[in-house]
Design an enzyme around this catalytic site. Structure first.
Site, PDB file in Angstrom:
ATOM      1  CB  CYS A  49       3.739   5.881 -10.063  1.00 37.95           C
ATOM      2  SG  CYS A  49       3.109   6.193  -8.390  1.00 37.95           S
ATOM      3  CE  LYS A  76      -1.388  15.439 -10.960  1.00 39.47           C
ATOM      4  NZ  LYS A  76      -1.625  15.803  -9.542  1.00 39.47           N
ATOM      5  CB  VAL A  88      -1.739   6.955 -10.202  1.00 42.54           C
ATOM      6  CG1 VAL A  88      -2.430   7.679 -11.338  1.00 42.54           C
ATOM      7  CG2 VAL A  88      -0.238   7.229 -10.243  1.00 42.54           C
ATOM      8  CD  GLU A 100      -3.831   7.835  -1.184  1.00 43.67           C
ATOM      9  OE1 GLU A 100      -2.703   7.324  -1.249  1.00 43.67           O
ATOM     10  OE2 GLU A 100      -4.019   9.061  -1.156  1.00 43.67           O
ATOM     11  CB  SER A 101      -0.510   2.200  -3.164  1.00 45.80           C
ATOM     12  OG  SER A 101       0.058   2.677  -1.955  1.00 45.80           O
TER      13      SER A 101
END
Length: 270
Positions: A49, A76, A88, A100-101
């Protein structure tokens, strides 16, 4: 040295057919919820991802110990869906779940400031975030190259041509700073936030060899080319990133089978 805590090894032990400690089995529906040490950093991840990769790169750049927990996003686990936003990355730290990134990376930069990745100047930090958002928006046009509805060859060429102008803007941004990275001699937060997208762009000629010339970043974008090569040789990317050949093969296998672990296992050594 790869700095990862062992965690509950029964759940996170890497399968022998995989290549590295990052490539643990992706936990799917029906799996037990991992027991994590609240005082240590754990990360809900998916190995390929691009958004979760941002968080991993920041963890590695800061040389932080963490437990990697891969999640099967196609199947999931209920415990994952019920406790998160269902995607993710998710950072688990001191009993908190942080999603959240960009949020997880900002959190890590504040909590662990020893290796500061954001610039100290608030204006420069804001301008860097603008660059990140522009590149992220550019990737929207290329998303269906990798996942989603299939495109015709003509559509692929057209979409790639449409984003070359955006790549030129990024090339100009690097040139205006007169530095190797956006952060200067070393990568900053913006560099790490942008890299996962270009890691996928550079695999397109391998993914579609019949369109190799049409889907290659133009050589005239020399600042971008130097940046890509420099990022590829950073410690964090060398430890976690994919070669263009392996990334393309993973996308091909995952698109046809839908299996995360299968795609990883079949591309060991590529």
């Amino acid at each position: 040295m790869i700095r990862m805590t062992s965690g509950p090894l029964a759940l996170h032990k890497p399968l022998v057919r995989f290549m590295s400690m990052w490539e643990t089995e992706h936990l799917a529906n029906g799996s037990d919820k991992p027991v994590v040490d609240k005082e240590k950093i754990s990360l809900y991840n998916m190995r390929f991802c691009p958004y979760a990769e941002r968080t991993v790169l920041v963890l590695l750049a800061k040389n932080l110990d963490f437990v990697n927990i891969n999640i099967d996003l196609k199947k999931k686990p209920d415990w994952f869906v019920n406790s998160t936003l269902g995607k993710v990355p998710v950072l688990l730290h001191k009993g908190n779940l942080i999603p959240e990134s960009l949020i997880t990376c900002d959190y890590l930069d504040e909590v662990y400031p020893e290796t500061k990745l954001h610039p100290s100047d608030p204006l420069q930090k804001a301008l860097d975030r603008v660059v990140v958002e522009k590149v992220g928006a550019m990737m929207g046009s290329l998303r269906h190259f990798i996942i989603g509805s299939p495109l015709t060859d003509d559509e692929k060429v057209e979409r790639f041509a449409n984003v070359i102008g955006k790549m030129k803007e990024f090339d100009d941004e690097i040139a205006s700073r007169n530095t190797l990275f956006l952060g200067g001699d070393l990568p900053c937060m913006a560099d790490y936030m942008i890299w996962p997208f270009f890691e996928r762009i550079v695999c397109l000629p391998n993914l579609y060899p019949n369109l190799k010339d049409e889907l290659t970043i133009p050589s005239e974008l020399s600042n971008l080319g130097k940046w890509i090569e420099a990022m590829r040789n950073t410690d964090a990317v060398k430890r976690y990133g994919f070669s263009p050949e392996r990334m393309a093969k993973i996308i091909q296998i995952h698109s046809s089978t839908g299996g995360y672990d299968n795609a990883l296992a079949q591309t060991v050594g590529v």
